[in-house]
Structures are given as structure tokens and as C-alpha cells.
Write a protein that holds these residues in place. Structure first.
Motif, PDB file in Angstrom:
ATOM      1  N   GLY A   1      -6.845  -5.187  -1.799  1.00  0.00           N
ATOM      2  CA  GLY A   1      -6.581  -4.938  -0.400  1.00  0.00           C
ATOM      3  C   GLY A   1      -6.981  -3.566   0.102  1.00  0.00           C
ATOM      4  N   ASP A   2      -7.812  -2.857  -0.643  1.00  0.00           N
ATOM      5  CA  ASP A   2      -8.262  -1.517  -0.261  1.00  0.00           C
ATOM      6  C   ASP A   2      -9.697  -1.635   0.234  1.00  0.00           C
ATOM      7  OD1 ASP A   2      -9.139   1.103  -0.099  1.00  0.00           O
ATOM      8  OD2 ASP A   2      -8.033   1.754  -1.861  1.00  0.00           O
ATOM      9  N   VAL A   3      -9.897  -1.371   1.518  1.00  0.00           N
ATOM     10  CA  VAL A   3     -11.217  -1.594   2.100  1.00  0.00           C
ATOM     11  C   VAL A   3     -12.282  -0.706   1.467  1.00  0.00           C
ATOM     12  CG1 VAL A   3     -10.829   0.034   4.001  1.00  0.00           C
ATOM     13  CG2 VAL A   3     -12.456  -1.827   4.285  1.00  0.00           C
TER      14      VAL A   3
ATOM     15  N   LEU B   1      -4.969   1.490   5.310  1.00  0.00           N
ATOM     16  CA  LEU B   1      -5.061   0.469   6.348  1.00  0.00           C
ATOM     17  C   LEU B   1      -4.589  -0.895   5.844  1.00  0.00           C
ATOM     18  CD1 LEU B   1      -8.516   1.328   7.961  1.00  0.00           C
ATOM     19  CD2 LEU B   1      -6.233   2.084   8.659  1.00  0.00           C
ATOM     20  N   ASN B   2      -3.970  -1.649   6.725  1.00  0.00           N
ATOM     21  CA  ASN B   2      -3.518  -3.010   6.449  1.00  0.00           C
ATOM     22  C   ASN B   2      -4.710  -3.948   6.613  1.00  0.00           C
ATOM     23  OD1 ASN B   2      -2.390  -5.587   6.457  1.00  0.00           O
ATOM     24  ND2 ASN B   2      -0.570  -4.947   7.581  1.00  0.00           N
TER      25      ASN B   2
ATOM     26  N   ASN C   1       4.460  -8.017   8.340  1.00  0.00           N
ATOM     27  CA  ASN C   1       3.741  -7.941   9.605  1.00  0.00           C
ATOM     28  C   ASN C   1       4.442  -8.841  10.617  1.00  0.00           C
ATOM     29  OD1 ASN C   1       1.899  -6.746   7.844  1.00  0.00           O
ATOM     30  ND2 ASN C   1       0.546  -8.529   7.828  1.00  0.00           N
ATOM     31  N   VAL C   2       4.325  -8.487  11.876  1.00  0.00           N
ATOM     32  CA  VAL C   2       4.792  -9.346  12.951  1.00  0.00           C
ATOM     33  C   VAL C   2       3.810  -9.210  14.111  1.00  0.00           C
ATOM     34  CG1 VAL C   2       6.292  -7.560  13.947  1.00  0.00           C
ATOM     35  CG2 VAL C   2       6.761  -9.983  14.401  1.00  0.00           C
ATOM     36  N   GLU C   3       3.572 -10.291  14.806  1.00  0.00           N
ATOM     37  CA  GLU C   3       2.644 -10.272  15.937  1.00  0.00           C
ATOM     38  C   GLU C   3       3.083 -11.288  16.964  1.00  0.00           C
ATOM     39  OE1 GLU C   3      -1.245 -12.415  15.174  1.00  0.00           O
ATOM     40  OE2 GLU C   3      -0.621 -12.025  13.109  1.00  0.00           O
TER      41      GLU C   3
ATOM     42  N   GLN D   1       1.704   0.662  11.023  1.00  0.00           N
ATOM     43  CA  GLN D   1       0.539   0.447  11.872  1.00  0.00           C
ATOM     44  C   GLN D   1       0.895  -0.473  13.025  1.00  0.00           C
ATOM     45  OE1 GLN D   1      -2.938  -0.420   9.181  1.00  0.00           O
ATOM     46  NE2 GLN D   1      -1.502   0.310   7.635  1.00  0.00           N
ATOM     47  N   VAL D   2       0.362  -0.159  14.195  1.00  0.00           N
ATOM     48  CA  VAL D   2       0.643  -0.961  15.377  1.00  0.00           C
ATOM     49  C   VAL D   2      -0.603  -0.989  16.258  1.00  0.00           C
ATOM     50  CG1 VAL D   2       1.580   1.021  16.660  1.00  0.00           C
ATOM     51  CG2 VAL D   2       2.222  -1.305  17.327  1.00  0.00           C
TER      52      VAL D   2
END
Length: 872
Positions: free
Chosen positions: A254-256, A314-315, A367-369, A409-410
Motif C-alpha cells: 500500500g505504499d505508492v 498517503l491512503n 475510511n468513511v465517505e 486525510q480528508v
């Protein structure tokens, strides 16, 4: 950085507990096969009642279906990517209805028959009717970002399709869960195929399709664009990754940044860091932009004056795509010599609220969206914290050296009207590592102490559409990085370093994209950075890398400076085959009163339908790190380092979903800082071979000269059917000239890197992938053993700077992913094994002050990594 590396390595080794998850993952099973089903109210076709005889012993499922088709004149429809057509089936039956034979075959292959309203016979995965999702998205003009109404959207392998509405929006409802390809067609535009469209149970998958106009001899035509999108403004040295390609990459966790490391343009230095070394550049030569907002460092435990770190911030669940440029980038990017990574965060769900819980080696979080302002906006929010430090400290707090970190993060998006969209972005990371003296006994660490760091970026970006003429992005942001580090020497208990640093900036960036006509496009804009720095650093008496005594130094700096830039870029397409791109950039830095001009030029020529020739050259400037300039006021007079890029490449589409690229390049550096007291060392690399910071220097000049040249090859295959992959290789050389006129290898000079990576998806629930990298050993400087033993600290042999090499590096990373679809939720479990065959790759040679002798530290051994993602 030695302390952070050792502590982080210890942290990851504890993740062996992830092996326990294998048994758990195996315990969850697929639903059992049931009898064949069909649409309610639909009659079974009469041909299925015809009695036939078959003898499959064994044959592929596809061959069995073909046999039944020939004997009954029935036609079966199916998605080749979602049905196990290659699976062997065995069956022998005489004079029985074809329906009975088909029923047995479907049970063996975990599939089912579905009869549509118009009598079509579909072969589908067993659970495809139980679990469905939807696909929504937007079709836009890439050059203007304006919507394209009436575009055809086809879900490959199904009869599902749609047309975009007046705002470019489209929707596909009741799509069975699985992995799909979306095809977009629009008259006058190159067609686009987007792979890795993952449909999940009770979820909405959003897709944005940018399409590029195509003009041939003044007449608009539909031209196949295939699976590879290419920007006219960046014809060379660039590659893009979509969200699913980022998530599943083996060896990345998961690391870009670790995903990018598989590309041929990057040196392979160490598994313990994700620092990007691009075409011979140093770690501070890389730029990162997220939604048009520049972020200095996208890693936890950031290194001042650099862009590296041990783990990404980063997510990746929020990342929509990544566009990475390793050279020849246009004039809209400045103050960087080597690379630009342009990232985009996706929008949140505008229709419903969704949540996700994550657990992996990097930490636990969620996470939530959901929608904002009745669907006129959306939001994304995530939080994550490392957890292993809590476990270790509960067992033994006196010897724990595990780092702890968290990030938040948002992103919020608000449609002000149809032409203007406002995005709000916030990213924060908090890092801490404590190394008690007892914890480093018997290790290679020469110091103990504490380090506390934080990095924060908040900003907004206004995207404005100007109809058929283009669009603009205007961003305003604030960034702050803090560091408080105290290191105490192990052998003497003397304070070695006490650093308090704060770097902050307010940034304004405006980029305008104008399509004047089909043949002329322009990009122009301005940017300004107000830099605030505060350093309160103390470095005690020490012996430098060559054994020279250095007095204690206190650096106190509290300053403000402005870096202002303006740029212009013109893309001219004089014919359907040729595209020229020329630009100019100017920057002024009032801290050192230096003004620079940076011209750029690139071209792309289409030889035939499948072959392209690309070339680029340009002048690039980058100011020295403030942490180095602030050491003495006279360093402000140093010239701005610069590099000239020369790139020539060939691109060939081997198939619609497979591409070959071949590039040769040369980078010529000059005006780099050199220290006359260390005439054989290259100062800008100091933070990479010492303690991840720059030591004090009494004098510096700007006579440093270097070069990097090489040839790179890459074959990339997109996931059009069952598998995807990439084969890459590079041969290169990177050197600098010391103050005595001798050319020496830089510490990142692998000479060659070869990589193979790819994956296989037999069905919609399983995926297997791997990455194998082979690289030449990097240079290092042997120690002067006599002098080092006398001083009880490492002293380099000044006569052999970078003349020895580590053994060659090679490592295999393997991974499998398992998806589970429930009625209203989804679960992804993955297990990855890094360095699967346990290669002992050398990390560094160091002087072990506790044992007063030279020792070797190694990179990661066999390391299992797991991850869980639960969506609801």
C-alpha cells in the motif's frame, strides 16, 4: 537514520504474526454450487431438452460448452474473464437431456445458467446473481475537462451498456460483482479502454474516462486508443497507474513509492526505505503534487532536505491514479531536477454513505465517505495508527524501540455550479520513535535518544471550466514540517545532536489549460511560495567522514523567503502524425537573489499505426535545501544547481493491451556544492550515506559536476484477460567529478536493474502476483581500519571513495488476494511474502562502535505481510 532503519526493521519483523491469518482466510469458503437457475417466468429453451451423449474425459469447460452448442444449436454467452473456461471437466453420459449435462458441468465449475428476457443464455459465476453493484462515472474531454454527451459506454463481456447524458454522466445498474473492462467510444475521439473496474457487492464504483480528440487530415474520425493514454504535453519518460494497479502491487504494502520502484528508471538501494532515486538523481530531486497541491514529502519519518522515508503516508484507497514522470517534464513543473509524481484523490460517494476498516502491517484504521449538500458534493475521511508499539510496550517498555505513527486525510468536493468545483484537502502525519539506551545494546546503533516529527498540508483547489476553450486549476495551500531530534552517543553518553526544525510554506499555484484549436494548445500560469524556516540546531564536536575533527556548531535561523515562478507551454500539432511541445519557465528566489530561465522542448512523431518516436530536452533548476543554505550566510551566494535532460525513445504497441518502450537518456549536472575540506566527496549525497541529515560545512563552492546516462526498456501488459505484467531493464552509469578532477561513481550507481512483475486472475475472487528485481550492487567507501579503530568511529579511506561495491541485489516478492462478497459488504484479504527465498542483501557497511570493528547490516529477510479491508 541508522536508528530509524534498525527500529523500523525490528517493527516489521514482528509482523510474522500475519501467518496466522492464512488459516483464517482458508476457513472462509465459497458458497456451494446449487442447481441451475433461470429468470423467473422464462421458459427453458426446447433445445436443452434434446437428448445427447457426451464423453468429456477430461476437456476444458469451454470445449464442453462448444460440444453442447454443436449438438443442440444453442448459443451460450459469457464473459471470458469471469468464467473458468480453462478448467478441466469430466463427464460421460448417454442419451440424456442436454439440460442434465449442462447442470452437471455448471456444478463442477461453480457457474450457473441465466435466461434473459429476450431468451439469451448467459453463463455466469455462481454468486453473480446474489451479489451486485453498480458503475457510475463521467466521460470528459481530456484537454478541456468538459463533459462529452452521447458517448457510448460498453461493459465488455456483457450486454450492459449506456450512453452519457448532457453532463457526461453515465450509470450501469445491477452489475454482477467481478472484474471488468469498460470501453468508451465517441465520434472524433480516440477510444479508451479502462481495465480493472472492480464491481463490489452493494457498492458504487466510480470511473472517470478522459478522451482525447483525434483529427486526421482535417476530418474527424473515431480512432482506437487502446489501453494506454498518452499526454501530448508529456510524450517521454512517463507512466500511469490506476487505483486497482496501485492497491494490488506486490512488494508495496500500500505504499505508492514502493510501487514506482519497479520501474526501470529507478535505482535499487535498500528495502528499508522507499526513497526514489530517479535516473541518477539524489533523493531531494523529486516533486509530489496531489490535486494540484505540492506536498514536500509523502512519507512518515521524513528526512529534512529530502523526499524519502521508510513508509508511505498517503491512503492508497483514496488514490484514483498516479502519473509519474522520470524526465523531460514540461515547464509547468519547476524547482526539481529529476522527477514529478502527479497524484489524484478520487471523489467520495455522492449517493450514499460507505465505510471501510483496514488492518495491515502499517497499522489499523478506517475510511468513511458520503454525499454533501444533497449530492452536490462529497467527502472522504481516513484515520490510521500503528499498533505494534502498544503491544511491545505492554510487554517490555525499557527495551522497546518500535516507532509509532498516525495519519489523517480528508477531501471534500463541492460543486459551486456546473463550471466551478472546489476541492478541500487535508493531510497530516505524526511520527515518534524512542530508543532507550538499553534497547540498542548489542546492536549496530551508535546513538540513542528520541525523535518526534510531524507533517501537515491543508489546501483548496478551484477547478474552472471554460467550455470548449479549456479549464484552469487554482490552488492555495499551507504546509508545515516539524522535527525535534535528540541523539546521544552510546559510548560516551554525550549529547551528539539536538535539532529543532520547522519548515512551513504558503503556496499559490494557478495553471490554465487552453485549447485554441485542434492544432494549438497552451498551458500557462504562475506560482508563488512563501517559505518560513526556523532552525535551532546544535551539533556537538564530532569527527567527519574523513576523520577530521569538527568543532561544535549551533545553527539558528528564523527567516522568510519567496520563490516566484511563471511558465508558458505551447503544444503545436502541425499534422496528424507530429506533435511539438515547447515551453519556458522563469523562477526567482529572493533568499539567494537568484533568477533562472528554464526552456523545454519535446516532440512525438507517429511512424505508423503502432509505432511512435519521442524526444525531449530541457534545462532544469533546483534550489539547494534550506537546511544546507542556512548553515552560513555566505552560502546564499552559491549558484542554483541545474541539469540538462536529453531523451530519445521509441514506443511500439505490440498488441492493443501490450506496449514496448525503449529510451536512452543523458542528464548533465553542474553548479553543485562541494566542500574543499572534503574534495573527494559529493556534498549533496551526504544525507544518504551518513545519518540522514547534512553536517556542518565551513566552506562550500559550486564547482560540483555530475552526469547520468543510460538505456531503459519496458514491456507493459494491461489486464485485458487473465493476466497482466511488466518486464523492465536498465543499464546506466552515474558519476560526479571531485575537486581533484577525478570522476567517481555516485552512491546510487547500480549500473543495471532488471525486473519482472505481474499477476494472474483465474476468477473474480482470487489473484496471484509477484515481483522479482535484480540489480547491481551499489558503491561504498571502505573504512580506514587503523584510523577508525583509534578513534572508535568510522573513518573513510579517502583514497578509495566509492571504489568498492556491494554484492548484487535480488529479491522475490509474492502475493495473493482473496475477495469475499456478502449481501451488503465486501472483504479483501491479502498475504504477501517479501524476499520469499530469504536472500541476504547487503544494506550497508558500517563501523560498529560498540565492537570497534567494521560490520555489515542486511536488508529484510523473509518477511510476511498481511492486510484486511472490510467495506460496509
Amino acid at each position: 537514520m541508522g536508528g530509524k532503519k534498525e527500529a523500523f526493521l525490528k517493527y516489521l519483523r514482528f509482523m510474522g504474526i500475519s501467518l496466522c491469518m492464512i488459516a483464517w482466510g482458508s476457513a472462509l469458503s465459497q458458497p456451494n454450487a446449487t442447481d441451475m437457475d433461470h429468470d423467473a417466468g422464462q421458459e427453458i429453451p426446447e433445445q436443452l431438452m434434446i437428448t445427447i451423449s457426451v464423453d468429456f474425459n477430461p476437456v476444458s469447460f469451454e470445449a464442453a460448452l462448444d460440444t453442447i452448442s454443436k449438438k443442440t444449436d444453442l448459443k451460450f454467452n459469457y464473459n471470458r474473464n469471469r468464467i473458468p473456461l480453462k478448467q478441466k471437466v469430466s463427464l460421460s453420459m448417454n442419451q440424456v437431456p442436454a439440460l442434465t449435462i449442462l447442470d452437471r458441468l455448471l456444478q463442477q465449475t461453480q457457474t450457473r445458467l441465466y435466461v434473459t428476457d429476450n431468451g439469451q443464455l448467459l453463463i455466469l459465476p455462481l454468486d453473480s446473481q446474489k451479489h451486485k453493484g453498480s458503475i457510475k462515472g463521467k466521460v470528459i474531454d481530456q484537454a478541456t475537462q468538459s463533459p462529452l454527451p452521447g458517448a457510448n459506454v460498453i461493459l465488455e463481456g456483457t450486454r450492459l451498456g449506456a450512453a452519457s447524458d448532457s453532463q457526461g454522466n453515465f450509470s450501469l445498474e445491477h452489475v454482477p460483482v467481478g472484474n471488468y473492462i469498460l470501453r468508451f467510444r465517441y465520434m472524433g475521439y480516440r477510444s479508451v479502454n479502462i481495465t480493472d473496474i472492480i464491481v463490489k457487492s452493494n457498492r458504487i464504483t466510480y470511473v472517470q474516462a478522459p478522451m482525447t480528440p483525434a483529427v486526421l487530415l482535417g476530418k474527424a474520425v473515431t480512432i482506437n486508443g487502446g489501453y494506454f493514454l498518452k499526454s501530448q504535453e508529456q510524450p517521454v519518460s512517463s507512466i500511469s497507474f490506476a487505483s486497482e494497479e496501485i492497491r494490488r502491487a506486490p512488494g508495496s504494502a500500500g505504499d505508492v513509492s514502493r510501487i514506482i520502484m519497479g520501474l526501470p528508471g529507478l535505482a535499487k538501494v535498500s528495502d528499508t526505505e522507499n526513497t526514489l532515486i530517479v535516473r541518477g538523481g539524489s533523493p531531494n530531486e523529486n516533486a509530489f503534487y496531489l490535486d494540484n497541491i505540492e506536498i514536500p514529502n509523502i512519507n512518515h519519518f521524513p528526512v529534512p532536505g529530502s523526499t524519502g522515508g521508510p513508509i508511505g503516508l498517503l491512503n492508497v484507497d483514496f488514490i484514483e491514479d498516479v502519473h509519474f514522470m522520470t524526465g523531460g517534464f514540461s515547464s509547468i513543473y519547476g524547482d526539481r531536477l529529476s522527477s514529478v509524481m502527479n497524484l489524484t484523490f478520487r471523489e467520495g460517494n455522492r449517493s450514499e454513505f460507505d465505510g471501510q476498516l483496514n488492518l495491515d502491517f502499517a497499522g489499523a484504521g478506517g475510511n468513511v465517505e458520503g454525499p454533501l449538500f444533497k449530492g452536490k458534493g462529497s467527502f472522504l475521511f481516513s484515520a490510521r495508527r500503528s499498533y505494534l508499539d502498544l503491544i511491545i510496550k505492554a510487554i517490555d517498555s525499557e527495551t522497546a524501540t518500535v516507532p509509532e505513527y498516525s495519519d489523517y486525510q480528508v477531501k471534500m468536493v463541492i460543486d459551486l455550479n456546473r463550471q466551478h468545483r472546489l476541492s478541500l484537502l487535508g493531510i497530516a502525519g505524526i511520527d515518534e520513535i524512542k530508543m532507550p539506551k538499553k534497547a540498542i545494546e548489542g546492536t549496530s546503533l551508535p546513538v540513542y535518544g528520541d525523535a518526534v516529527m510531524s507533517e501537515t498540508t491543508i489546501g483548496m483547489n478551484l477547478r474552472s471550466l471554460w467550455g470548449k476553450y479549456g479549464y484552469s486549476n487554482t490552488a492555495l495551500s499551507y504546509t508545515q514540517m516539524k522535527q525535534n531530534v535528540d541523539y546521544i552517543e552510546y559510548k560516551s553518553d554525550i549529547l551528539l545532536m539536538d535539532n529543532i526544525a520547522r519548515e512551513a510554506s504558503v503556496k499559490f499555484r494557478n495553471v490554465n489549460h487552453i485549447r485554441w484549436s485542434d492544432a494549438h494548445r497552451f498551458e500557462l500560469g504562475v506560482e508563488n511560495k512563501i517559505l518560513f524556516t526556523r532552525y535551532d540546531n546544535f551539533i556537538n564536536e564530532y569527527t567527519d567522514a574523513l576523520g577530521n575533527p569538527s568543532p561544535a556548531v549551533t545553527v539558528t535561523e528564523n527567516s522568510r523567503a519567496n520563490l516566484t515562478g511563471a511558465f508558458f507551454n505551447w503544444t503545436w500539432k502541425p499534422s496528424a502524425r507530429l506533435s511539438l511541445n515547447t515551453g519556458l519557465r522563469t523562477d526567482y528566489f529572493d533568499y539567494n537573489k537568484k533568477c533562472t530561465l528554464s526552456p523545454r522542448l519535446s516532440l512525438r512523431y507517429q511512424v505508423n499505426e503502432k509505432t511512435f518516436v519521442n524526444a525531449a530536452t530541457g534545462l532544469y533548476h533546483q534550489n539547494l535545501p534550506l537546511v544546507l543554505l542556512a548553515q552560513k550566510s555566505e552560502f546564499q551566494s552559491l549558484d542554483v544547481p541545474r541539469a540538462v535532460h536529453y531523451i530519445l525513445g521509441v514506443e511500439r504497441l505490440l498488441t492493443e493491451d501490450m506496449r514496448l518502450t525503449l529510451e536512452v537518456y543523458e542528464k548533465q549536472y553542474d553548479r553543485f556544492p562541494m566542500d574543499p575540506a572534503q574534495p573527494r566527496l559529493f556534498v549533496i549525497d551526504e544525507a544518504s550515506y551518513m545519518y540522514d541529515f547534512y553536517f556542518s560545512h565551513s566552506t562550500l563552492n559550486n564547482k560540483g559536476v555530475a552526469f547520468a546516462r543510460g538505456v531503459e526498456m519496458m514491456v507493459q501488459k494491461k489486464l485485458a484477460k487473465d493476466f497482466y505484467g511488466m518486464i523492465s531493464g536498465a543499464f546506466f552509469k552515474t558519476c560526479y567529478r571531485d575537486l581533484q578532477g577525478q570522476w567517481r561513481d555516485r552512491i546510487f550507481d547500480n549500473r543495471m536493474v532488471f525486473g519482472v512483475e505481474g499477476g494472474y486472475k483465474p476468477n473474480n475472487t482470487w489473484e496471484f502476483s509477484l515481483r522479482w528485481i535484480y540489480a547491481g550492487g551499489i558503491p561504498y567507501t571502505p573504512y580506514n581500519e587503523v584510523k577508525s579503530a583509534d578513534l572508535v568511529r568510522g573513518v573513510y579511506d579517502d583514497s578509495r571513495i566509492n571504489e568498492s561495491r556491494n554484492p548484487d541485489y535480488h529479491s522475490l516478492n509474492v502475493r495473493f488476494d482473496r475477495r469475499f462478497h456478502f449481501s451488503k459488504s465486501n472483504l479483501v484479504f491479502y498475504l504477501s511474502v517479501w524476499n520469499a527465498y530469504g536472500r541476504k542483501n547487503v544494506s550497508a557497511h558500517y563501523w560498529n562502535e560498540q565492537k570497534n570493528r567494521e560490520s555489515i547490516s542486511y536488508q529484510w529477510g523473509l518477511l510476511p505481510i498481511f492486510g484486511l479491508e472490510y467495506e460496509f
